[in-house]
Write a protein that holds these residues in place. Sequence first.
Motif, short mmCIF file in Angstrom:
data_model
loop_
_atom_site.label_atom_id
_atom_site.label_comp_id
_atom_site.label_asym_id
_atom_site.label_seq_id
_atom_site.Cartn_x
_atom_site.Cartn_y
_atom_site.Cartn_z
N TYR A 99 0.83 -1.21 0.00
CA TYR A 99 0.00 0.00 0.00
C TYR A 99 0.86 1.26 0.00
O TYR A 99 0.51 2.28 -0.63
N ALA A 100 2.01 1.22 0.69
CA ALA A 100 2.91 2.36 0.67
C ALA A 100 3.48 2.58 -0.73
O ALA A 100 3.60 3.72 -1.19
N LEU A 101 3.82 1.49 -1.41
CA LEU A 101 4.31 1.60 -2.78
C LEU A 101 3.24 2.17 -3.71
O LEU A 101 3.52 3.03 -4.56
N LEU A 102 2.01 1.71 -3.53
CA LEU A 102 0.92 2.25 -4.34
C LEU A 102 0.68 3.72 -4.02
O LEU A 102 0.40 4.53 -4.93
N GLY A 103 0.80 4.08 -2.75
CA GLY A 103 0.62 5.48 -2.37
C GLY A 103 1.69 6.38 -2.95
O GLY A 103 1.43 7.56 -3.22
N ALA A 104 2.89 5.84 -3.15
CA ALA A 104 3.95 6.64 -3.78
C ALA A 104 3.82 6.65 -5.29
O ALA A 104 4.06 7.67 -5.94
N GLY A 105 3.45 5.52 -5.87
CA GLY A 105 3.40 5.40 -7.33
C GLY A 105 2.20 6.06 -7.97
O GLY A 105 2.32 6.65 -9.05
N ALA A 106 1.03 5.96 -7.33
CA ALA A 106 -0.18 6.50 -7.95
C ALA A 106 -0.12 8.02 -8.13
O ALA A 106 -0.41 8.52 -9.23
N PRO A 107 0.24 8.81 -7.10
CA PRO A 107 0.32 10.27 -7.33
C PRO A 107 1.38 10.66 -8.35
O PRO A 107 1.16 11.56 -9.17
N LEU A 108 2.54 9.99 -8.33
CA LEU A 108 3.57 10.30 -9.31
C LEU A 108 3.10 9.99 -10.72
O LEU A 108 3.34 10.76 -11.66
N THR A 109 2.42 8.86 -10.87
CA THR A 109 1.88 8.50 -12.18
C THR A 109 0.86 9.53 -12.65
O THR A 109 0.87 9.95 -13.82
N CYS A 110 -0.01 9.95 -11.75
CA CYS A 110 -1.03 10.95 -12.11
C CYS A 110 -0.38 12.28 -12.50
O CYS A 110 -0.83 12.95 -13.44
N CYS A 111 0.69 12.67 -11.79
CA CYS A 111 1.37 13.93 -12.13
C CYS A 111 1.97 13.87 -13.53
O CYS A 111 1.83 14.82 -14.32
N ILE A 112 2.62 12.76 -13.86
CA ILE A 112 3.23 12.63 -15.18
C ILE A 112 2.15 12.53 -16.24
O ILE A 112 2.30 13.06 -17.36
N LEU A 113 1.04 11.88 -15.93
CA LEU A 113 -0.06 11.80 -16.89
C LEU A 113 -0.65 13.17 -17.18
O LEU A 113 -1.04 13.47 -18.31
N VAL A 114 -0.71 14.02 -16.14
CA VAL A 114 -1.19 15.39 -16.36
C VAL A 114 -0.24 16.13 -17.31
O VAL A 114 -0.68 16.83 -18.24
N LEU A 115 1.06 15.99 -17.09
CA LEU A 115 2.03 16.61 -17.98
C LEU A 115 1.90 16.06 -19.40
O LEU A 115 2.00 16.80 -20.39
N TYR A 116 1.66 14.75 -19.50
CA TYR A 116 1.56 14.13 -20.82
C TYR A 116 0.32 14.63 -21.56
O TYR A 116 0.39 14.95 -22.76
N VAL A 117 -0.81 14.70 -20.87
CA VAL A 117 -2.03 15.20 -21.51
C VAL A 117 -1.87 16.66 -21.90
O VAL A 117 -2.33 17.10 -22.96
N ALA A 118 -1.21 17.45 -21.04
CA ALA A 118 -0.95 18.85 -21.38
C ALA A 118 -0.04 18.96 -22.60
O ALA A 118 -0.22 19.85 -23.44
N ARG A 119 0.89 18.05 -22.71
CA ARG A 119 1.80 18.07 -23.85
C ARG A 119 1.08 17.76 -25.16
O ARG A 119 1.28 18.42 -26.16
N ILE A 120 0.23 16.72 -25.15
CA ILE A 120 -0.43 16.33 -26.40
C ILE A 120 -1.54 17.30 -26.79
O ILE A 120 -1.95 17.33 -27.96
N THR A 121 -2.03 18.09 -25.84
CA THR A 121 -3.06 19.07 -26.17
C THR A 121 -2.46 20.43 -26.53
O THR A 121 -3.14 21.25 -27.15
N THR A 122 -1.21 20.66 -26.13
CA THR A 122 -0.57 21.95 -26.39
C THR A 122 0.36 21.89 -27.60
O THR A 122 0.40 22.82 -28.40
N PHE A 123 1.10 20.80 -27.72
CA PHE A 123 2.05 20.66 -28.81
C PHE A 123 1.61 19.52 -29.72
O PHE A 123 0.61 18.85 -29.48
N LYS A 124 2.40 19.28 -30.75
CA LYS A 124 2.10 18.21 -31.68
C LYS A 124 2.39 16.85 -31.05
O LYS A 124 2.99 16.75 -29.98
N LEU A 125 2.01 15.78 -31.75
CA LEU A 125 2.24 14.44 -31.26
C LEU A 125 3.73 14.11 -31.25
O LEU A 125 4.53 14.80 -31.90
#
Length: 317
Positions: A112-138
Amino acid sequence: MRRNPRRMLHYGAIPMALGTVLTGISAYQIYEMNHAVVYITWSIWWISVVLAAAASVLLICLIVSRETRSIESVTGAWLLLVAPLAVCASTGASIAAYLPTDLAYMTLIVSYALLGAGAPLTCCILVLYVARITTFKLPPHDAIVTSFIPLGPAGQIGVAALSLGRMADTVLLDSTPQLDTLGPTMLGAGVLIALMAWGFCVFLLTHAVFSVVYQRRSAVIPFNISWWSLTFSVGVFGSLTAELGEVLDMRYLQVNYMVMVVLLLVLWMFNMVRTIVGAWTGSIFGIPSLANKEDATKESTSSAVTICDSRLADRYV
């Protein structure tokens, strides 16, 4: 690696590969052949936990400290740093089912501690990724297949939450009777998180397919090592679908899982054949877009030197 920290993004695949092996041992119940295999597998799991922590913490610090990045440089490969945390969490849930109560309880807490560390980090990078594909080209055509990578970590969060919830419902009842009512709550939370992760995976899968089709219209997509991300992504999405189909008893999800198994087998065969051919010819070695970026840097440097030489020549003539 010091000059190109981007190369170290793929080191996160090592603990993920260990997690796949350990999950396979649990699925085929090899523990029944020899009880010592339980503790050997548990020891290997701890090694994968250390490697996952190193990939997620040390490598991120090294890359951030050694290279300046922009939002345009974000790709799905960034998730390879944090995905091992969720993989180790779900693997720990699988192993805990065969451990004694006290060890299973400790494994559950660490998972559960590993999931607690991995889930927020994954969500942060996913936010950056979605911002990248909506702002810049593929991403470039030789790295467009990495669009499928976000499907894996997002689905792995759902798999880990659901697996840990099912295990908590059993382990907490035996190890800590005062928390016996917490087990069903954690199971319900795991089902809810898994359902939301499944819905997000459908969106990511749709976007990845569209991205590949769109890039294929303008240029041929060469085969490289990033194509193996397809097997990871489709496999994790299939596992999440299977877990939800079993818990919710939905035939629709079970049929989808069978389709994904067939698709995964086809992808494995295709990637294996192309990898063998590419290894023989030497075309498989290298990181997508990295060689292009290095060539572009060399060309720009050469151009700058030429311009400086011409200006100096004009000055002294």
